[in-house]
Design a protein around this motif. Sequence first.
Motif, PDB file in Angstrom:
ATOM      1  N   PRO A  77      20.494  46.081  23.168  1.00  0.00           N
ATOM      2  CA  PRO A  77      21.143  46.852  24.228  1.00  0.00           C
ATOM      3  C   PRO A  77      22.654  46.653  24.209  1.00  0.00           C
ATOM      4  CG  PRO A  77      20.240  44.835  25.128  1.00  0.00           C
ATOM      5  CD  PRO A  77      19.787  44.896  23.684  1.00  0.00           C
ATOM      6  N   ASN A  78      23.368  47.651  24.684  1.00  0.00           N
ATOM      7  CA  ASN A  78      24.774  47.433  25.002  1.00  0.00           C
ATOM      8  C   ASN A  78      24.847  46.456  26.176  1.00  0.00           C
ATOM      9  OD1 ASN A  78      25.693  49.462  23.124  1.00  0.00           O
ATOM     10  ND2 ASN A  78      24.965  50.977  24.594  1.00  0.00           N
ATOM     11  N   ILE A  79      25.959  45.743  26.272  1.00  0.00           N
ATOM     12  CA  ILE A  79      26.102  44.708  27.299  1.00  0.00           C
ATOM     13  C   ILE A  79      27.424  44.912  28.016  1.00  0.00           C
ATOM     14  CG2 ILE A  79      26.270  42.224  27.748  1.00  0.00           C
ATOM     15  CD1 ILE A  79      24.701  41.877  25.043  1.00  0.00           C
ATOM     16  N   LEU A  80      27.363  45.008  29.327  1.00  0.00           N
ATOM     17  CA  LEU A  80      28.550  45.136  30.166  1.00  0.00           C
ATOM     18  C   LEU A  80      28.486  44.069  31.252  1.00  0.00           C
ATOM     19  CD1 LEU A  80      31.081  46.581  31.339  1.00  0.00           C
ATOM     20  CD2 LEU A  80      29.506  48.158  32.499  1.00  0.00           C
ATOM     21  N   ILE A  81      29.445  43.152  31.239  1.00  0.00           N
ATOM     22  CA  ILE A  81      29.556  42.143  32.292  1.00  0.00           C
ATOM     23  C   ILE A  81      30.771  42.479  33.133  1.00  0.00           C
ATOM     24  CG2 ILE A  81      29.948  39.706  32.816  1.00  0.00           C
ATOM     25  CD1 ILE A  81      28.391  38.955  30.363  1.00  0.00           C
ATOM     26  N   ILE A  82      30.545  42.631  34.426  1.00  0.00           N
ATOM     27  CA  ILE A  82      31.622  42.932  35.373  1.00  0.00           C
ATOM     28  C   ILE A  82      31.766  41.751  36.323  1.00  0.00           C
ATOM     29  CG2 ILE A  82      32.430  44.473  37.199  1.00  0.00           C
ATOM     30  CD1 ILE A  82      30.563  46.624  35.978  1.00  0.00           C
ATOM     31  N   THR A  83      32.950  41.166  36.368  1.00  0.00           N
ATOM     32  CA  THR A  83      33.231  40.123  37.352  1.00  0.00           C
ATOM     33  C   THR A  83      34.306  40.635  38.299  1.00  0.00           C
ATOM     34  OG1 THR A  83      34.866  39.032  35.910  1.00  0.00           O
ATOM     35  CG2 THR A  83      32.595  38.232  35.801  1.00  0.00           C
ATOM     36  N   VAL A  84      33.993  40.649  39.568  1.00  0.00           N
ATOM     37  CA  VAL A  84      34.967  41.026  40.595  1.00  0.00           C
ATOM     38  C   VAL A  84      35.420  39.742  41.276  1.00  0.00           C
ATOM     39  CG1 VAL A  84      35.409  42.337  42.701  1.00  0.00           C
ATOM     40  CG2 VAL A  84      33.933  43.294  40.919  1.00  0.00           C
ATOM     41  N   ASP A  85      36.661  39.402  41.081  1.00  0.00           N
ATOM     42  CA  ASP A  85      37.197  38.126  41.536  1.00  0.00           C
ATOM     43  C   ASP A  85      37.152  38.011  43.060  1.00  0.00           C
ATOM     44  OD1 ASP A  85      39.138  35.758  41.636  1.00  0.00           O
ATOM     45  OD2 ASP A  85      39.203  36.284  39.518  1.00  0.00           O
ATOM     46  N   THR A  86      36.792  36.817  43.546  1.00  0.00           N
ATOM     47  CA  THR A  86      36.940  36.465  44.961  1.00  0.00           C
ATOM     48  C   THR A  86      36.075  37.332  45.876  1.00  0.00           C
ATOM     49  OG1 THR A  86      39.263  36.134  44.307  1.00  0.00           O
ATOM     50  CG2 THR A  86      38.726  35.674  46.573  1.00  0.00           C
ATOM     51  N   LEU A  87      34.907  37.734  45.410  1.00  0.00           N
ATOM     52  CA  LEU A  87      34.035  38.622  46.186  1.00  0.00           C
ATOM     53  C   LEU A  87      32.907  37.821  46.830  1.00  0.00           C
ATOM     54  CD1 LEU A  87      33.105  41.430  47.079  1.00  0.00           C
ATOM     55  CD2 LEU A  87      31.940  41.657  44.865  1.00  0.00           C
ATOM     56  N   ARG A  88      32.936  37.717  48.146  1.00  0.00           N
ATOM     57  CA  ARG A  88      31.849  37.072  48.884  1.00  0.00           C
ATOM     58  C   ARG A  88      30.589  37.920  48.790  1.00  0.00           C
ATOM     59  NH1 ARG A  88      33.615  34.039  54.259  1.00  0.00           N
ATOM     60  NH2 ARG A  88      31.443  34.503  54.779  1.00  0.00           N
ATOM     61  N   ALA A  89      29.444  37.253  48.618  1.00  0.00           N
ATOM     62  CA  ALA A  89      28.180  37.999  48.578  1.00  0.00           C
ATOM     63  C   ALA A  89      27.931  38.719  49.890  1.00  0.00           C
ATOM     64  CB  ALA A  89      27.025  37.043  48.266  1.00  0.00           C
ATOM     65  N   ASP A  90      28.268  38.082  51.015  1.00  0.00           N
ATOM     66  CA  ASP A  90      27.932  38.684  52.302  1.00  0.00           C
ATOM     67  C   ASP A  90      28.911  39.768  52.743  1.00  0.00           C
ATOM     68  OD1 ASP A  90      30.101  37.128  52.993  1.00  0.00           O
ATOM     69  OD2 ASP A  90      29.016  35.855  54.410  1.00  0.00           O
ATOM     70  N   HIS A  91      29.799  40.207  51.838  1.00  0.00           N
ATOM     71  CA  HIS A  91      30.634  41.383  52.079  1.00  0.00           C
ATOM     72  C   HIS A  91      30.240  42.536  51.159  1.00  0.00           C
ATOM     73  CE1 HIS A  91      34.071  40.095  54.836  1.00  0.00           C
ATOM     74  NE2 HIS A  91      33.212  39.097  54.848  1.00  0.00           N
ATOM     75  N   VAL A  92      29.049  42.463  50.600  1.00  0.00           N
ATOM     76  CA  VAL A  92      28.507  43.513  49.731  1.00  0.00           C
ATOM     77  C   VAL A  92      27.301  44.119  50.449  1.00  0.00           C
ATOM     78  CG1 VAL A  92      27.514  44.016  47.462  1.00  0.00           C
ATOM     79  CG2 VAL A  92      29.315  42.282  47.690  1.00  0.00           C
ATOM     80  N   GLY A  93      27.204  45.442  50.437  1.00  0.00           N
ATOM     81  CA  GLY A  93      26.163  46.121  51.198  1.00  0.00           C
ATOM     82  C   GLY A  93      24.765  45.686  50.850  1.00  0.00           C
ATOM     83  N   CYS A  94      24.466  45.538  49.557  1.00  0.00           N
ATOM     84  CA  CYS A  94      23.105  45.170  49.159  1.00  0.00           C
ATOM     85  C   CYS A  94      22.762  43.738  49.527  1.00  0.00           C
ATOM     86  CB  CYS A  94      22.891  45.417  47.671  1.00  0.00           C
ATOM     87  SG  CYS A  94      23.990  44.494  46.578  1.00  0.00           S
ATOM     88  N   TYR A  95      23.740  42.982  50.018  1.00  0.00           N
ATOM     89  CA  TYR A  95      23.502  41.632  50.539  1.00  0.00           C
ATOM     90  C   TYR A  95      23.567  41.605  52.064  1.00  0.00           C
ATOM     91  CZ  TYR A  95      23.574  39.682  45.851  1.00  0.00           C
ATOM     92  OH  TYR A  95      23.270  39.380  44.545  1.00  0.00           O
TER      93      TYR A  95
ATOM     94  N   PRO B 173      40.274  41.734  45.131  1.00  0.00           N
ATOM     95  CA  PRO B 173      40.012  41.006  46.376  1.00  0.00           C
ATOM     96  C   PRO B 173      40.706  39.651  46.489  1.00  0.00           C
ATOM     97  CG  PRO B 173      37.985  41.937  45.494  1.00  0.00           C
ATOM     98  CD  PRO B 173      39.032  42.054  44.425  1.00  0.00           C
ATOM     99  N   HIS B 174      41.340  39.206  45.411  1.00  0.00           N
ATOM    100  CA  HIS B 174      42.067  37.940  45.463  1.00  0.00           C
ATOM    101  C   HIS B 174      43.326  38.109  46.313  1.00  0.00           C
ATOM    102  CE1 HIS B 174      44.037  34.245  44.135  1.00  0.00           C
ATOM    103  NE2 HIS B 174      42.915  33.887  43.548  1.00  0.00           N
ATOM    104  N   SER B 175      43.684  37.041  47.036  1.00  0.00           N
ATOM    105  CA  SER B 175      44.909  37.095  47.829  1.00  0.00           C
ATOM    106  C   SER B 175      46.138  37.177  46.895  1.00  0.00           C
ATOM    107  CB  SER B 175      45.013  35.846  48.703  1.00  0.00           C
ATOM    108  OG  SER B 175      45.173  34.695  47.897  1.00  0.00           O
ATOM    109  N   PRO B 176      47.247  37.733  47.337  1.00  0.00           N
ATOM    110  CA  PRO B 176      47.448  38.369  48.642  1.00  0.00           C
ATOM    111  C   PRO B 176      46.764  39.735  48.698  1.00  0.00           C
ATOM    112  CG  PRO B 176      49.427  38.564  47.316  1.00  0.00           C
ATOM    113  CD  PRO B 176      48.485  37.690  46.532  1.00  0.00           C
TER     114      PRO B 176
END
Length: 710
Positions: free
Chosen positions: A46-64, A209-212
Amino acid sequence: MRPSAKIWRAKKGLGRVAFWYLGWVLLLVWLALVPGGCRHNNPSRPNILIITVDTLRADHVGCYGYAGGLTPNVDALAKDAFVFERGVAQVPLTLPSHTAIFTGTYPFHNGVQDFTAQPLSDRFRTLAESLKDHGYATGAVVSSFVLDRSWGLARGFESYDDAFAGQEFLQKNIGLVERRAEDSVNHAVSWLESHRNQPFFLWLHLYDPHSPYNPPEPFRTRYAKQLYDGEIAYADSQLGRLFSWLRESPNSLYDNTLIVFLSDHGESLGEHGEKEHGFFVYDSTVRVPLLLKLPKSAGLAVQRVADAVETIQVGPTVLELAGVEDPIQKQFQAASLVPLLNGKPHAPQRPAYSETFYPLNSFGWSPLRSVQTARYQYIEAPTQELYDHQADLAENNSLATKDVTVGASLRAQLNQLLADYPAPAASSATNASSDVLEKLRSLGYIAYRAPAAAGSKLADPKDKLPVFQDVLRATDLIQLGNFADARSVLSSLQRKEPQLYLIPFLLGESASHQAQWKEAEKNFGRAAALNPGFEQARLGLARALGLQGKIAQAKDLLGTLLTTNPQNSRAWFLLSQIEAAADPKSSREALDKVIAIQPNFALAYRDRGLLSVREQTYVSGAEDLSRAVEMGLQDVLTYNSLGICYSRMNRLDDAAESYRHAIAADPNYAQAHLNLGFTYERMNQLDLKKKEYTEACRLDRRICPLVAGR
C-alpha cells in the motif's frame, strides 16, 4: 554505549545477474522486489501517508467527543479508520516525540529527550530508511524549523521539504520559524502528483496549533476567543483539500493508501498551571488522537479501540501492514497494533509510557515518567500521582495514597520497562568534555556543577510551577520587546534560583536584542558555564564575542561546538559571519557547510551571494541571491545586491526590477534609488532617472554631488 541497529543498505546492480531464460516477466518481478531496484506499483504494497498535526489535543477533535465542530475533515477520515481512543505520546515535545515515532524507540533510549539533545545518532535506523530500501518513494513536508534536517530525521527521505520563507528568519526567533498548513499541503500534493504511479511513503507535518496561536482569516475572527481552536479548524480545512485530492485521484489513491493520522503531543491550555506543553505529563499533553485508515483491500471493519497505545507503535504497524521485513524491527521497542485490529480477544497491552526530562535538563528539577492503561495513569515524581480516567477525566484528584495496590502494580511495570530498554551511557549532549570546560575557563568563566548535585533530592516540578511560569513570562516579554520588565522578572528569579542556567541565558537573549553585547557576553557565559552542553548558550556567547571584535575567542568557542557536533548548521553560519570581514575564503567555506547540511536556508545563499559581490564574481552572486529570493527572502539588502549583479552582467531589465523590489522593501533606502537611477540612465529612460536621483539625494545628502548635472 547505545545498542544500535545494524544499518542495512541495498546492493546496487543485482538485476544484471538475472538469467535470460527466466523471461522478462520473472525478471521484472524480481527487480521490483530488490531493494533500490526499479519500482513498480505492487497492489500488495500500500501507499503510506503519515500525517502529524503538532500540538493537537485529542479532546479537541470531533471524533474524540469535541462539540466545537473544528475537524469535519479529520472526522470524515475517522469514519473510515480505526480510532484509538487513548493514543499516548512518549514525550510532550515536538522533536523528541517525532524521533520516537520514526525510530520506534523510547526517548530515554534514543537520547533525543528534549531540545537540549544532540541530533539523532546514526546508530538508529528510521522508518523512512526502511521503506526506501524496500522500494518506496519517500518524501516529507515539515512545517517547523524545529524539525529541519539537521536533527537527523531526514535520513531515508529522498525529498525532505524543510524550506521556509527566508523572510521568516529575519523576523522571528529561529525556533518559531514555520509555514502555514496551506503551503505545506500544496507542497505535499505537488510531491504526490509526481509519485502517484509508484508505491510512496509521505510524511506531512502541520504546525499550526502550536503557540503562538495566529490563525488566518476567517478563522481568526470566528475563533477570536479561542485562537487555539481556530488554528485546529484552519489545519483541518487544509487537510480537507488533501483528502479531496486523494479521493478524486484517478488511481484511487485514497482507497489504496494506508493513512496514519496522529499528533506528537497535546496542549495544556492552563490545566494544572501549565500554559503550553513539555513540563508535565498529564493527559492534556500526552493523550493524542491516533487514527489508522487501512487500504480498502484489507477488508477489515473499522472500530474504536479502547486500549492505551503508544505512538512508537506506528512504525511496527506500518511495516507489518506493508508486508515489509527489515532490520529496524530488531530496533523497535513496542509491538505492532495489527493484533488489535481484527476484533478478536487479545492479551492485555503493556501500559503506555510517557516522560519529560524538560524539568531536569532545563531546570535541574526531577524528571517525570508515567505509565497508563485504558483506565489509570501513574506518574512517577517525588510526590507520586495516580489518576482514574473513568472517574476523573481532568486528573484533579490523585489516588496515590488510596489505591496503593494499583499504584504499586503500575510502578512495577514502569520499572520493568526501564530495565528492558536501559538508557545508554550519558552523552556529550548533557555532560561537558574536559576540552569544552577548558575553553570556557580560558574565556574567564568558571564551570559550575549541574544545577542539582549528584545524589541530592530533586525538586518536584509541581512545587516549582511558579518559577517555571515566571521563566515563560520573561520569555514572552522578550518576544514582545518589553526588555525592562523581562530583566526585572529574571533578576528576581536569579536571586531565588542562582544555579538555573536558563535565567542568565534569557538575560543574554534580552541583552542581544538591545545590542548590549558586553552584557550578553557575561550572561551567556554564565549560562554556558552552568550547562556547557547547552549549545544555544555557547552560540549566543560566540556571537556576543564576535560582535565585540573578540574574533579569536569566538572562533575558538565555535570550534569546540563543531568538534562535538559537526552538523550544527547554526554554528557554521555564525562562523561564516564572524569570518566574513577578515577571511572571505573561510567564510565561504563555512557557508558551503551550512548549505550542505541545510540546503533550504535562504540566509546562507544570501550571504554567499554578498561575498561574490565583494569579489566581483557577479554570475555566481546572482545565482545565490536569486535562489535566496526564490526561497522567500525579500529584504532590501538581498534585492539591491542582486540588482548590482544583474547590472554588471548587463541584464538591465532584471537589474531595474530588483532595485524596484529593494525600494518596495524599504522606500527610504537611498542606495537602491541611486542604483535604480544609474540603471535608468543606462537604459536611456531619462525622466525615470531624474526621479530616482532626486529621491536618492533627498534621502541622503551625501549622494547629491554624485548626481549633480546628470
